[in-house]
Design an enzyme around this catalytic site. Structure first.
Site, short mmCIF file in Angstrom:
data_model
loop_
_atom_site.label_atom_id
_atom_site.label_comp_id
_atom_site.label_asym_id
_atom_site.label_seq_id
_atom_site.Cartn_x
_atom_site.Cartn_y
_atom_site.Cartn_z
N ASP A 210 0.83 -1.21 0.00
CA ASP A 210 0.00 0.00 0.00
C ASP A 210 0.87 1.26 0.00
OD1 ASP A 210 -2.79 0.98 0.35
OD2 ASP A 210 -2.01 1.83 2.21
N GLU A 262 12.82 -16.82 -0.61
CA GLU A 262 12.59 -17.65 -1.79
C GLU A 262 13.60 -18.81 -1.83
OE1 GLU A 262 10.84 -15.52 -5.57
OE2 GLU A 262 13.00 -15.78 -5.79
C1 NOJ Z 1 -4.63 2.83 -0.89
C2 NOJ Z 1 -5.72 1.86 -0.59
O1 NOJ Z 1 -6.03 1.13 -1.75
C3 NOJ Z 1 -6.87 2.69 -0.10
O2 NOJ Z 1 -8.05 1.94 0.00
C4 NOJ Z 1 -6.49 3.30 1.23
O3 NOJ Z 1 -7.52 4.16 1.65
C5 NOJ Z 1 -5.19 4.10 1.11
N1 NOJ Z 1 -4.20 3.42 0.35
C6 NOJ Z 1 -4.62 4.38 2.48
O4 NOJ Z 1 -4.12 3.21 3.04
#
Ligand code: NOJ
Length: 548
Positions: A210, A262
């Protein structure tokens, strides 16, 4: 002259995978509490296997106050009780593996939840303490520190800083409940290496990372000229917190962890970056010692336009090959308006404005689905991986009319109720034509489903020739036996309104124009529309052919 695009060599599974994105809250609810869960997902593995996907990506399933749909993680080594237990997760991974499906988990390193024990400790600690140094605490500006340290905005709206009782401010690029971690702190760095190892040891095959472009902040904390209220980096050079060079050092550290695992386990692992960066930056994340893949958001953002789509495909293929990676294709996810709806709305529609005030009739549902079918087939024929968001294989549309009182997305709160946010693509999916929450579970669904949802359910489409579900099943099966091992791509100049390419004798043609295009010589293998016409390609249609 037709131009050939080289595809980087390599047999690793992720290079050509079809990855199905599961949003755990909204996929299947086994215990009937109105929220999806791990057991629900496990019960649907046969469905996913029949669909023909190679991997599933689980959106966050960790303990969380769910103030940002689980992207506010309180404990990275556990499963939220509402979703199940770690043992359930292990069983799910084992069952998926038995069905030949790999499992990708979502890692959220930019911020924790404010319920994470580190943040609880930090708030209780004093300014300058080691506990505060794991996050980004600063004194404010102004005579008494009453102004935020910078003018940065939260992606969800409002300032990116909030003040503690003792007067210091903490940074949160997203919701107030998502304090940003300090990625220059060695303890933070070590912790995440360990979290990677934890999930690999549990059986995970990969990670979706993320906000991978946001971890490093300019140590001088300068103001920005432009309030960055969107996820994209745009073209601001030397942005104080998006896409900074130092982030690549972290990518390399994680890659080394995965490479070592891995070797230790003899299993191919991968990580895919969620990096909303300008296209020129993407290959930097894909260098051989960094991410294996990165989501291609440039293509997702293309309108229905033959020129823009072709240019975007070309760039993604060339860029990925230049660093030995493979391209990715994604049309929808839990953050964007579903693509069947985007393609059915007039070009240039402001989606958030439409969701707030627009008429649902503005979207031509039939056209949207027709185009969605065509683009999906085009992407499945391209070199690289395709990411499918749950429900798109049913042709689901964005749910337009969600009442204000059910909205859960922090975008709704942080925008002071001026933007509805992303709940319209997160509504639990329909499995049956009737019954409680259309087969999602026995206890209703946490977001209301449209009353006509059953007509698009799995049950309604299963075995029905020409349904969206059957098109996905046929296309995925054919893709595995044809396109996947077809290597390089050669553009075919057939019609100014077509995107056409050939790979190893297979031909894919998509008609973006309004008039029919004559089918070239060859055997017709599959068409995205249901017409019996074998001489022409209708508007908004893709065909797959085999050269004679
Ligand atoms: C990207 C994620 O896909 C989204 O859903 C989220 O709100 C933000 N990052 C913050 O983590």
């Amino acid at each position: 002259m037709s131009e050939t695009i080289h595809v980087a060599a390599g047999n690793e599974w992720w290079r050509n995978a079809v990855v199905y994105q599961v949003y755990p809250r909204s996929f299947a609810d086994a215990n009937g509490d109105g929220t999806g869960d791990v057991e629900g997902i496990r019960s649907r593995i046969p469905y996913l296997a029949q669909l023909g996907v190679n991997a599933i990506w689980m959106n966050p399933w960790y303990p969380s106050p769910l103030l940002d749909g689980g992207y506010d993680v309180a404990d990275y080594r556990s499963i939220a009780p509402m979703f199940g237990t770690l043992d359930d997760a292990k069983r799910l991974i084992a069952d998926a593996h038995d069905a030949g499906i790999r499992v990708i988990v979502d890692l959220v390193p930019n911020h924790t939840s404010w319920d994470h024990k580190w943040f609880v400790e930090a708030v209780a600690a004093t300014p300058g303490s080691a506990a505060r140094d794991r996050y980004i605490f600063r004194d404010g500006k102004g005579e008494n520190g009453e102004l935020p340290p910078t003018n940065w905005s939260s992606v969800f709206g409002g300032p990116a800083w909030s003040r503690c009782e003792d007067g210091q401010w903490y940074l949160h690029l997203f919701d107030i409940s998502q304090p940003d971690l300090n990625w220059t702190n060695p303890e933070v760095r070590a912790e995440f290496c360990d979290i990677f190892r934890f999930w690999v040891d549990l059986g995970a095959d990969g990670f979706r990372v993320d906000v991978s472009h946001g971890l490093i902040k300019d140590p001088d904390f300068p103001d920005v000229d432009l309030a960055s209220e969107i996820l994209t980096v745009g073209h601001i050079e030397n942005h104080p917190h998006w896409d900074r060079d130092e982030v690549h050092e972290i990518n390399r550290e994680w890659r080394a962890v995965l490479d070592a695992k891995e070797v230790e386990l003899g299993r191919e692992l991968m990580m895919v970056a969620e990096a909303w960066v300008k296209p020129e930056s993407v290959p930097l994340y894909l260098r051989p010692d960094e991410y294996h893949q990165s989501f291609n958001f440039d293509f997702l953002g293309c309108p229905w336009d033959v020129g823009q789509m072709r240019a975007s495909i070309n760039r993604a293929l060339v860029d990925a090959a230049s660093v030995g990676s493979s391209a990715t294709w994604v049309l929808s996810n839990h953050d964007v308006v579903r693509h069947a709806t985007r393609y059915g709305l007039p070009g240039g529609t402001d989606y958030q404005e439409w969701l707030m005030h627009g008429s649902p009739e503005l979207c031509d549902h039939t056209l949207g689905v027709q185009r969605a079918r065509a683009v999906t087939m085009m992407l499945l024929a391209l070199p690289g991986s395709t990411y499918i968001y749950q429900g798109e294989e049913l042709g689901l549309h964005e749910v337009h009319g969600l009442p204000h009182e059910v909205l859960d997305d922090p975008v709704w709160r942080r925008s002071e109720h001026t933007r509805k946010g992303r709940d319209g693509c997160r509504v639990p999916i329909p499995w049956t034509t009737a019954g409680s929450s259309f087969g999602f579970g026995s206890g209703g669904s946490w977001l209301p489903q449209p009353s006509d949802w059953g007509a698009q359910s799995v049950e309604a489409q299963d075995g029905v020739p020409g349904s969206v579900l059957e098109l996905y099943r046929s296309a995925l099966a054919l893709r595995a036996s044809s396109w996947v091992n077809s290597g390089d791509l050669t553009w075919v100049e057939l019609d100014p309104y077509a995107i056409a390419f050939e790979r190893n004798g297979y031909l894919c043609i998509t008609n973006f124009g309004d008039s029919e295009i004559q089918l070239p010589d060859g055997d017709l293998l599959l068409a995205s529309d249901n017409s019996a016409d074998t001489t022409t390609i209708a508007a908004n249609t893709t065909v797959w052919m085999r050269r004679p």
